[in-house]
Design a protein around this motif. Structure first.
Motif, PDB file in Angstrom:
ATOM      1  N   SER A   1     -25.953  31.116  71.444  1.00  0.00           N
ATOM      2  CA  SER A   1     -27.073  30.378  71.147  1.00  0.00           C
ATOM      3  C   SER A   1     -27.384  29.339  69.963  1.00  0.00           C
ATOM      4  O   SER A   1     -27.925  28.418  70.030  1.00  0.00           O
ATOM      5  CB  SER A   1     -28.105  31.485  71.081  1.00  0.00           C
ATOM      6  OG  SER A   1     -28.065  32.471  71.775  1.00  0.00           O
TER       7      SER A   1
ATOM      8  N   ALA B   1     -31.430  28.212  63.765  1.00  0.00           N
ATOM      9  CA  ALA B   1     -31.004  28.686  64.917  1.00  0.00           C
ATOM     10  C   ALA B   1     -30.655  29.855  64.678  1.00  0.00           C
ATOM     11  O   ALA B   1     -31.092  30.893  65.693  1.00  0.00           O
ATOM     12  CB  ALA B   1     -29.733  27.992  65.605  1.00  0.00           C
TER      13      ALA B   1
ATOM     14  N   THR C   1     -33.741  25.016  73.212  1.00  0.00           N
ATOM     15  CA  THR C   1     -32.507  25.360  73.641  1.00  0.00           C
ATOM     16  C   THR C   1     -32.047  26.670  73.122  1.00  0.00           C
ATOM     17  O   THR C   1     -31.506  27.671  73.959  1.00  0.00           O
ATOM     18  CB  THR C   1     -31.559  24.432  73.299  1.00  0.00           C
ATOM     19  OG1 THR C   1     -32.288  23.032  73.689  1.00  0.00           O
ATOM     20  CG2 THR C   1     -30.314  24.387  73.748  1.00  0.00           C
ATOM     21  N   THR C   2     -32.175  26.791  71.905  1.00  0.00           N
ATOM     22  CA  THR C   2     -31.655  28.331  71.172  1.00  0.00           C
ATOM     23  C   THR C   2     -32.347  29.168  71.676  1.00  0.00           C
ATOM     24  O   THR C   2     -31.632  30.473  71.947  1.00  0.00           O
ATOM     25  CB  THR C   2     -31.804  28.107  69.522  1.00  0.00           C
ATOM     26  OG1 THR C   2     -31.184  26.961  69.113  1.00  0.00           O
ATOM     27  CG2 THR C   2     -31.206  29.201  68.823  1.00  0.00           C
TER      28      THR C   2
ATOM     29  N   LEU D   1     -31.234  30.000  75.432  1.00  0.00           N
ATOM     30  CA  LEU D   1     -30.104  30.642  75.625  1.00  0.00           C
ATOM     31  C   LEU D   1     -30.191  32.087  75.151  1.00  0.00           C
ATOM     32  O   LEU D   1     -29.579  32.733  75.862  1.00  0.00           O
ATOM     33  CB  LEU D   1     -29.098  29.730  74.678  1.00  0.00           C
ATOM     34  CG  LEU D   1     -28.573  28.411  75.360  1.00  0.00           C
ATOM     35  CD1 LEU D   1     -27.670  27.525  74.148  1.00  0.00           C
ATOM     36  CD2 LEU D   1     -27.734  28.579  76.535  1.00  0.00           C
ATOM     37  N   HIS D   2     -30.945  32.139  74.257  1.00  0.00           N
ATOM     38  CA  HIS D   2     -30.824  33.715  73.737  1.00  0.00           C
ATOM     39  C   HIS D   2     -31.403  34.583  74.353  1.00  0.00           C
ATOM     40  O   HIS D   2     -31.080  35.701  74.666  1.00  0.00           O
ATOM     41  CB  HIS D   2     -31.093  33.550  71.988  1.00  0.00           C
ATOM     42  CG  HIS D   2     -30.743  34.774  71.381  1.00  0.00           C
ATOM     43  ND1 HIS D   2     -29.424  34.990  71.112  1.00  0.00           N
ATOM     44  CD2 HIS D   2     -31.336  35.813  71.075  1.00  0.00           C
ATOM     45  CE1 HIS D   2     -29.171  36.547  70.603  1.00  0.00           C
ATOM     46  NE2 HIS D   2     -30.225  36.712  70.603  1.00  0.00           N
TER      47      HIS D   2
ATOM     48  N   VAL E   1     -32.370  33.424  66.306  1.00  0.00           N
ATOM     49  CA  VAL E   1     -31.761  34.204  67.045  1.00  0.00           C
ATOM     50  C   VAL E   1     -31.929  35.689  66.590  1.00  0.00           C
ATOM     51  O   VAL E   1     -32.278  36.554  67.391  1.00  0.00           O
ATOM     52  CB  VAL E   1     -30.186  33.929  67.060  1.00  0.00           C
ATOM     53  CG1 VAL E   1     -29.316  35.166  67.496  1.00  0.00           C
ATOM     54  CG2 VAL E   1     -29.849  32.706  68.125  1.00  0.00           C
TER      55      VAL E   1
ATOM     56  N   GLY F   1     -27.842  25.217  70.431  1.00  0.00           N
ATOM     57  CA  GLY F   1     -28.915  24.911  69.716  1.00  0.00           C
ATOM     58  C   GLY F   1     -28.653  23.853  68.587  1.00  0.00           C
ATOM     59  O   GLY F   1     -29.196  22.631  68.764  1.00  0.00           O
TER      60      GLY F   1
ATOM     61  N   ARG G   1     -28.758  34.623  77.894  1.00  0.00           N
ATOM     62  CA  ARG G   1     -27.582  35.325  77.592  1.00  0.00           C
ATOM     63  C   ARG G   1     -27.380  36.375  76.574  1.00  0.00           C
ATOM     64  O   ARG G   1     -26.362  37.164  76.541  1.00  0.00           O
ATOM     65  CB  ARG G   1     -26.384  34.259  77.529  1.00  0.00           C
ATOM     66  CG  ARG G   1     -26.461  33.159  78.600  1.00  0.00           C
ATOM     67  CD  ARG G   1     -26.307  33.725  80.088  1.00  0.00           C
ATOM     68  NE  ARG G   1     -25.086  34.572  80.129  1.00  0.00           N
ATOM     69  CZ  ARG G   1     -23.996  34.006  80.868  1.00  0.00           C
ATOM     70  NH1 ARG G   1     -24.078  32.839  81.034  1.00  0.00           N
ATOM     71  NH2 ARG G   1     -22.988  34.793  80.629  1.00  0.00           N
ATOM     72  N   LYS G   2     -28.410  36.551  75.601  1.00  0.00           N
ATOM     73  CA  LYS G   2     -28.375  37.519  74.476  1.00  0.00           C
ATOM     74  C   LYS G   2     -26.980  37.326  73.892  1.00  0.00           C
ATOM     75  O   LYS G   2     -26.680  38.375  73.327  1.00  0.00           O
ATOM     76  CB  LYS G   2     -28.441  38.694  75.076  1.00  0.00           C
ATOM     77  CG  LYS G   2     -29.974  39.174  75.716  1.00  0.00           C
ATOM     78  CD  LYS G   2     -29.824  40.460  76.030  1.00  0.00           C
ATOM     79  CE  LYS G   2     -31.570  40.702  76.783  1.00  0.00           C
ATOM     80  NZ  LYS G   2     -31.765  41.851  77.154  1.00  0.00           N
TER      81      LYS G   2
END
Lengths: 111, 248
Positions: free
Chosen positions: A92, B183, A78-79, A82-83, B187, A96, A86-87
């Motif tokens: 994110s 997370a 998920t994280t 999403l990243h 990222v 997540g 959508r950045k």
């Protein structure tokens, strides 16, 4: 439960090392400003160091069919998804973590 | 990263029309988006502290004294595991090594006075560097630069404090909030990957991490990072040799 003196020493050590890294280069970096090694390390180090840190935070996750494993795997996907999509770092991380909390808090109730 | 030409330290002071209050206001205007962006991570760290065996007030202590986001998360975990101090120091060194590069472009020559320079380097975080790295910042006033740095620190400590207090209210049946740390690193990894888009780098790092964990368990961080940096240096040396022999 760790001792307060140990915790405060750990905090001060971390603080001192961090401050040294932030302050010392102003005195020492000038001669190597033009070295090609610095920009190379600056570009290639972060992605690896961060990968290692991400792994480190998950090191106790069992490689198994366990609720913890399912929660971690779903939350990682998920994280990352999403990243990539959508950045947006906040979105994110929140997305997540929400998936992780939802699965880790409810799945053990069914098993 | 391009290092802009160093501006002469004798550049004129802000014109009389821009008063000291204006410099503070201008600094706050510049810092607001970054300060708001750091808010959720501060709240998350506070919540993670409140879920740890440590008392909630360690959150603001970590936030103020260490003041390096990702390292605070790591030190918390290591302290809970009662890791040796040498391992904590080595981790701090490797995790925050990137700050070494910030001296290349940060306008410290604008920040006069010993005390101000100490505070300015102490609070030279990723965000503070990112906001002051442009060529225009090389002429900013000391007051504006310090306003930006102090606002980031105040905001971070406040967010951590609120998170730590609110976190104590979260019922025990809610588990897994600590994934926020994972997370967060994931990222940052994806963002760092976008710089070079080299697939081998994260794969090599993952192998270093896995090998070090199998060998050293919880003490894996220093070994993994040292191995990864050593491989980078070997790679660097090899490409230099190759380039040199191509020229010969």
């Amino acid at each position: 439960m760790p001792e307060p003196t140990y915790i405060i020493t750990a905090v001060l050590v971390s603080s001192a090392v961090t401050w040294a890294l932030r302050a010392a280069p102003f005195a020492f970096l000038a001669p190597i400003r033009h070295s090609a090694l610095l920009p190379y390390l600056n570009e290639s180090m972060p992605v690896g160091v961060l990968t290692i840190l991400a792994f480190y935070t998950l090191r106790h996750t069992p490689v198994d069919i366990a609720p913890q494993t399912a929660a971690a795997a779903a939350a990682l996907v998920t994280t990352a998804a999403l990243h990539i999509w959508r950045k947006n770092a906040v979105l994110s991380v929140v997305g997540g973590t929400t998936v992780h909390v939802a699965i880790a808090s409810t799945l053990p109730l069914f098993s | 990263m391009t290092s802009p030409a160093v501006a002469p330290s004798t550049s004129p002071p802000p014109s009389p029309t821009t008063g000291l209050g204006n410099e503070v206001r201008e600094g706050l205007r510049i810092v607001t988006p970054a300060a708001l962006a750091a808010l959720p991570m501060g709240l998350a760290f506070g919540v993670v502290v409140s879920q740890s065996p440590l008392a909630w007030w360690w959150g603001p202590v970590f936030a103020t004294v260490i003041f390096a986001g990702s390292l605070e998360f790591l030190v918390l975990g290591m302290v809970v595991a009662v890791a040796p101090l040498a391992q904590i120091a080595a981790t701090a060194f490797l995790v925050n090594f990137r700050h070494v590069f910030y001296a290349l472009s940060f306008p410290l020559h604008r920040v006069h006075g010993r005390g101000a320079k100490v505070y300015s380097t102490f609070t030279l975080t990723d965000e503070a560097w990112a906001l002051t790295t442009g060529p225009q910042a090389q002429r900013w006033s000391r007051r504006r630069i310090l306003t930006i740095q102090a606002a980031l620190q105040v905001m971070w400590v406040a967010a951590v404090t609120v998170g730590a207090l609110v976190g104590t209210l979260i019922p025990d049946s809610v588990v897994g909030l600590d994934f926020a740390v994972t997370a967060f690193f994931l990222v940052l990894t994806i963002d760092a990957f976008r710089v070079r888009r080299s697939v081998p780098a994260p794969v090599i790092a993952l192998l270093c991490a896995l090998g070090s964990y199998l060998l050293f368990g919880d003490g894996m961080l220093v070994a993994a990072m040292t191995a990864f940096v050593a491989i980078l240096l070997i790679q660097y040396a090899l490409t230099r040799v190759k380039r040199r022999s191509a020229h010969a």
